[in-house]
Design an enzyme around this catalytic site. Structure first.
Site, PDB file in Angstrom:
ATOM      1  N   CYS A   1      38.894  53.623  35.010  1.00  0.00           N
ATOM      2  CA  CYS A   1      39.268  52.488  34.165  1.00  0.00           C
ATOM      3  C   CYS A   1      40.164  51.584  34.999  1.00  0.00           C
ATOM      4  O   CYS A   1      40.005  51.523  36.223  1.00  0.00           O
ATOM      5  CB  CYS A   1      39.925  52.941  32.858  1.00  0.00           C
ATOM      6  SG  CYS A   1      41.426  53.936  33.060  1.00  0.00           S
ATOM      7  N   TRP A   2      41.088  50.868  34.392  1.00  0.00           N
ATOM      8  CA  TRP A   2      41.880  49.900  35.152  1.00  0.00           C
ATOM      9  C   TRP A   2      42.794  50.572  36.172  1.00  0.00           C
ATOM     10  O   TRP A   2      42.792  50.240  37.354  1.00  0.00           O
ATOM     11  CB  TRP A   2      42.700  49.034  34.198  1.00  0.00           C
ATOM     12  CG  TRP A   2      43.642  48.104  34.897  1.00  0.00           C
ATOM     13  CD1 TRP A   2      45.005  48.167  34.898  1.00  0.00           C
ATOM     14  CD2 TRP A   2      43.308  46.993  35.732  1.00  0.00           C
ATOM     15  NE1 TRP A   2      45.539  47.162  35.666  1.00  0.00           N
ATOM     16  CE2 TRP A   2      44.519  46.420  36.187  1.00  0.00           C
ATOM     17  CE3 TRP A   2      42.105  46.421  36.139  1.00  0.00           C
ATOM     18  CZ2 TRP A   2      44.552  45.309  37.036  1.00  0.00           C
ATOM     19  CZ3 TRP A   2      42.136  45.313  36.975  1.00  0.00           C
ATOM     20  CH2 TRP A   2      43.354  44.774  37.411  1.00  0.00           C
TER      21      TRP A   2
END
Length: 353
Positions: free
Chosen positions: A96-97
């Site tokens: 994810c980020w």
């Protein structure tokens, strides 16, 4: 069944996995992602907006409570649909980020199922650092051979012909989805984000054999709205170059073929030409815009070549290409398919610079 926490997984380990899963929202994925990744959002864009609003208005606990239900529903759907046919030995890498809650939640669920799911340490943010480091490290080493030529010299087509002959080619305009000139926007093809372009560029140069030439077209600092990395521009400008010298007739014929779609919307073309108001007289610009609206592309392109592009060409190349004075040249009166193929053979037959 208690999943054992795996060891940290680094960017350079990504090729050991069966699939890369980007757990971010669709808009984040569209902006940039690791090449080859598939998007299986833990929260979609609207859900992220809702959770963010709740966090600001009601606090972290309520945001987590609402978000957890959304995450559970999305993960259940991915397992029932996208992952329903995956065998027991399937091994996905998830990010994810920052390598935080979104990818962590998906990794935990998939490991509970029994798959050897792992989480990319540092997430997309670490990937972005890898891209920047790759460009900074490899661009100064690239064995560039720069293809130059006045507007309409079919330089990009020549790169494609060189690639067909087995040469290493870096097609910057292809990666930027833009032809690099005032009229270079491609119909129906938006340019990538700056980050997306840099990801594709890093992937391309990582695959080069640095012991062989890499052919590249002479470019300015920007291709449309995409900025070329400074280390790449510096290397390009310091590299040997070959000039394509084509007859004006061949160049005009090529431009009329390569930009034929501009005749489909004369008003839009006239609007684009308005950007030249600081470089040409009102009388000249009015004439060009009238030809654009009337679909008189032969008249328009001939004058654009002669009055706009050609006058600054040699001066610009001499200012920006350090080896311009020692360039080699290949000549042609044919920029059709056969002529460009012959040019590629001529370029490859040149002695090393």
């Amino acid at each position: 069944m208690s999943p054992r926490a795996p060891a940290p997984t680094l960017v350079q380990d990504r090729h050991r996995f069966d699939v890369l899963i980007d757990a971010r929202s669709p808009s984040e994925f569209a902006l940039d992602h690791i090449p080859g990744a598939i998007n299986c959002p833990v929260l979609d864009d609207e859900e992220r907006r809702i959770v963010g609003t709740i966090y600001k208005q009601q606090g972290a606990f309520e945001a987590r409570r609402v978000g957890a239900a959304m995450v559970a529903a999305n993960l259940a759907r991915h397992i029932a649909q996208q992952f329903s046919d995956k065998p027991h030995h399937w091994k996905p890498l998830i990010y994810c980020w920052r390598g935080g809650l979104r990818s962590g939640s998906m990794t935990t669920w998939l490991r509970l199922v029994g798959w050897d799911a792992q989480q990319l340490t540092g997430g997309y943010k670490r990937w972005r650092q890898h891209v920047i480091a790759t460009l900074e490290a490899l661009c100064p080493q690239l064995p560039f051979h720069v293809i130059c030529g006045a507007t309409g010299s079919a330089k990009t087509r020549l790169l494609h012909a060189l690639a067909k002959e087995g040469a290493q080619v870096l097609d910057l305009e292809g990666l930027a989805r833009h032809k690099g000139s005032l009229l270079g926007a491609l119909p129906g093809q938006p340019q990538p984000s700056q980050k997306g372009f840099e990801t594709d560029l890093a992937a391309a140069i990582e695959g080069f054999d640095l012991g062989r030439p890499v052919y590249v077209e002479a470019e300015s600092r920007k291709i449309g709205r995409i900025a070329l990395p400074t280390p790449l521009i510096a290397r390009l400008r310091a590299s040997p170059c070959t000039e394509v010298v084509a007859t004006p007739e061949a160049r005009l014929a090529f431009l009329l073929d390569d930009y034929a779609y501009l005749g489909n919307d004369g008003e839009a073309l006239a609007g684009t030409l308005a950007h030249l108001h600081e470089l040409h007289s009102r009388e000249t610009l009015t004439r060009w815009q009238a030809w654009a609206r009337e679909g008189q592309l032969p008249l328009l392109f001939e004058e654009l070549m002669r009055l706009h592009y050609d006058p600054s060409y040699a001066r610009s190349q001499a200012a920006h290409l350090f080896h311009w004075d020692t360039r080699r040249a290949v000549h042609t009166a044919d920029l059709g398919e056969a002529g460009i193929a012959e040019l590629a053979r001529q370029v490859l037959a040149l002695p090393p610079a």
